[in-house]
Structure formats: structure tokens, C-alpha cells
Design a protein around this motif. Structure first.
Motif, PDB file in Angstrom:
ATOM      1  N   ASP A   5       0.834  -1.209   0.000  1.00  0.00           N
ATOM      2  CA  ASP A   5       0.000   0.000   0.000  1.00  0.00           C
ATOM      3  C   ASP A   5       0.867   1.256   0.000  1.00  0.00           C
ATOM      4  OD1 ASP A   5      -2.354  -1.593   0.219  1.00  0.00           O
ATOM      5  OD2 ASP A   5      -2.004  -1.745   2.379  1.00  0.00           O
ATOM      6  N   GLN A   8       2.492   1.707  -3.476  1.00  0.00           N
ATOM      7  CA  GLN A   8       1.525   2.069  -4.516  1.00  0.00           C
ATOM      8  C   GLN A   8       0.940   3.456  -4.299  1.00  0.00           C
ATOM      9  OE1 GLN A   8       0.881  -0.234  -7.255  1.00  0.00           O
ATOM     10  NE2 GLN A   8       0.444   1.837  -7.981  1.00  0.00           N
ATOM     11  N   GLU A   9       0.670   3.802  -3.045  1.00  0.00           N
ATOM     12  CA  GLU A   9       0.117   5.128  -2.762  1.00  0.00           C
ATOM     13  C   GLU A   9       1.106   6.227  -3.145  1.00  0.00           C
ATOM     14  OE1 GLU A   9      -2.787   6.131  -1.837  1.00  0.00           O
ATOM     15  OE2 GLU A   9      -3.772   4.245  -1.349  1.00  0.00           O
ATOM     16  N   ILE A  11       3.453   5.967  -5.498  1.00  0.00           N
ATOM     17  CA  ILE A  11       3.486   5.989  -6.964  1.00  0.00           C
ATOM     18  C   ILE A  11       2.298   6.779  -7.504  1.00  0.00           C
ATOM     19  CG2 ILE A  11       3.196   4.555  -9.034  1.00  0.00           C
ATOM     20  CD1 ILE A  11       4.887   2.409  -7.595  1.00  0.00           C
ATOM     21  N   ASN A  12       1.129   6.519  -6.954  1.00  0.00           N
ATOM     22  CA  ASN A  12      -0.082   7.197  -7.421  1.00  0.00           C
ATOM     23  C   ASN A  12      -0.051   8.689  -7.102  1.00  0.00           C
ATOM     24  OD1 ASN A  12      -0.902   4.653  -8.185  1.00  0.00           O
ATOM     25  ND2 ASN A  12      -2.361   4.403  -6.499  1.00  0.00           N
ATOM     26  N   LYS A  13       0.381   9.020  -5.873  1.00  0.00           N
ATOM     27  CA  LYS A  13       0.380  10.412  -5.419  1.00  0.00           C
ATOM     28  C   LYS A  13       1.286  11.291  -6.275  1.00  0.00           C
ATOM     29  CE  LYS A  13       0.232  14.048  -2.634  1.00  0.00           C
ATOM     30  NZ  LYS A  13      -0.974  14.906  -2.475  1.00  0.00           N
ATOM     31  N   ASN A  15       2.747  10.441  -9.259  1.00  0.00           N
ATOM     32  CA  ASN A  15       2.803  10.067 -10.678  1.00  0.00           C
ATOM     33  C   ASN A  15       4.166   9.498 -11.068  1.00  0.00           C
ATOM     34  OD1 ASN A  15       0.132  10.761 -11.499  1.00  0.00           O
ATOM     35  ND2 ASN A  15       0.720  12.936 -11.455  1.00  0.00           N
ATOM     36  N   SER A  17       6.888   6.977 -12.517  1.00  0.00           N
ATOM     37  CA  SER A  17       6.832   6.110 -13.696  1.00  0.00           C
ATOM     38  C   SER A  17       7.918   5.042 -13.709  1.00  0.00           C
ATOM     39  CB  SER A  17       6.935   6.951 -14.974  1.00  0.00           C
ATOM     40  OG  SER A  17       8.160   7.665 -15.014  1.00  0.00           O
ATOM     41  N   GLN A  34       1.828  -1.497  -9.411  1.00  0.00           N
ATOM     42  CA  GLN A  34       1.478  -0.985 -10.737  1.00  0.00           C
ATOM     43  C   GLN A  34       2.275   0.285 -11.014  1.00  0.00           C
ATOM     44  OE1 GLN A  34      -0.734  -2.757 -12.767  1.00  0.00           O
ATOM     45  NE2 GLN A  34      -0.507  -4.206 -11.073  1.00  0.00           N
ATOM     46  N   CYS A  35       3.122   0.221 -12.051  1.00  0.00           N
ATOM     47  CA  CYS A  35       3.937   1.362 -12.437  1.00  0.00           C
ATOM     48  C   CYS A  35       4.306   1.183 -13.907  1.00  0.00           C
ATOM     49  CB  CYS A  35       5.196   1.439 -11.559  1.00  0.00           C
ATOM     50  SG  CYS A  35       6.082   3.021 -11.668  1.00  0.00           S
TER      51      CYS A  35
END
Length: 202
Positions: A5, A8-9, A11-13, A15, A17, A34-35
Motif C-alpha cells: 500500500d 503504490q500510494e 506511486i499514485n500520489k 505520478n 513512472s 502498478q507502475c
């Protein structure tokens, strides 16, 4: 919230790559993240079935950073350090990762909060819980690098967070041992709760 978590959080926050995982082993964490571009490094783990541009390197992290095949301009947004759980190797992995980390990037270091003295012994322990002395590598940087921002999230064996920034150094301790960890871990490693992590980083 566990290491999956947290990674991933972040990476999402931000952006992110480009993701590198040191210590892929069976690929559990690698598959879940996921990246856009993922690199995995492990000398003994099973190759992770991925397609280009995702890459698995069957070598040590030292070899990966030394040779960087076809990646002379390697830039990394998030590096997950979960390789050999010994202070010297963990410290090299972190310092090598910092060299290629983007200015707003993050390093996540697993196994920073051993639960017992037996779990944090230096030598590899097979068949029993073993976090090694990764915490000493994290502590070393807490005592020497004013250009970093560091904390350990108190979850999933301790997830260290390292970013470029600034921090007040913890007073130098030359011989780190288990009693020091027991008495000073919260201040030495800047331990934070999950809620504090969310407020500071997400």
C-alpha cells in the motif's frame, strides 16, 4: 496499510513512472505494484515474467548498479530496498539508489523495525524470521545525512521512507546494538504512525 500500500500510494500520489525493486525473490511485491516501468533485481529469486519495458535482472544489486546494462541514463522515481538484510549491503543499496533517484523520488526500505534481538542478528538465519540489521543502515544515514528527510512507518516490519530534503541529525553513536535500539528506536529512526505517514506524504 502494508508495504504494498505504501509503495503504490506513493506511486499514485507523485505520478511516478520508474520503479526499482531490490530483492524480488518470488515476485510477490513486484507483481502487485502498478507502475509504467518496473525493474527487478535479485541474484537468487525466480525471474518474474514481465514484458518490455519491465525488466528483471538476475544479478546482485551491486552488479546492477555497477554495470547498468543499456541504462546509462537510469533515473528512478521509487526504489524498494528489500535485498540482503545486512547493514553494509542495505547501506550500499540505499546510497546507490540515491545516486539515481529523481529529485522528488522516494526510497522505501523494508525491515527497519525488528521485533526481537534474534530477528536482527547480522548473519543470515534460514528457516526463522530474520530482518537482519537493516535498521543500522537507516540509523547511519539519520546520523550523517542532513540532505535527506527520513522516517520509518510503524507497520509491516518497519517501512523506512527516504527522500531528499533536510533533517536534524541524531547524535552520533558508534556502536549500535540491541539495547540502543530498544531505548531509542523512535527518535533514532524517526518512527511515525500510519496516520502520520498519510499526513506527511500523501
Amino acid at each position: 496499510m502494508n508495504r504494498y500500500d505504501i509503495i503504490q500510494e506513493l506511486i499514485n500520489k507523485y505520478n511516478y513512472s520508474h520503479y526499482l525493486e531490490i530483492g524480488v525473490e518470488g515476485g510477490e511485491t513486484f507483481r502487485r505494484i502498478q507502475c509504467n516501468i518496473k525493474y527487478g533485481v535479485d541474484p537468487a529469486g525466480s525471474p518474474v515474467p514481465v514484458n518490455d519495458p519491465n525488466k528483471f535482472f538476475h544479478c546482485t544489486s551491486d552488479q546492477f548498479f555497477q554495470h547498468r546494462p543499456n541504462y546509462e541514463n537510469l533515473k528512478l522515481d521509487l526504489v524498494f530496498v528489500d535485498g540482503l538484510h545486512q547493514k553494509e549491503q542495505a547501506l550500499r543499496d540505499i546510497e546507490n539508489a540515491l545516486h539515481y533517484l529523481t529529485p522528488e523520488g522516494t526510497i522505501v526500505v523494508h525491515d527497519c523495525l525488528p521485533r526481537s534481538e534474534a530477528e536482527q542478528v547480522h548473519e543470515v538465519q534460514y528457516g526463522v524470521p530474520w530482518m537482519g540489521d537493516v535498521w543500522k543502515a537507516f540509523a547511519e544515514l539519520r546520523m550523517t545525512r542532513t540532505d535527506l528527510s527520513m522516517s520509518v512507518v510503524d507497520t509491516d516490519c518497519g517501512c523506512g521512507i527516504i527522500r531528499f530534503g533536510k533533517q536534524d541529525l541524531f547524535p552520533r553513536i558508534d556502536n549500535l546494538d540491541w539495547p540502543i535500539f530498544q531505548n531509542s528506536r523512535n527518535e533514532l529512526l524517526n518512527v511515525i504512525s500510519i496516520e502520520q505517514f498519510k499526513g506527511l506524504y500523501l
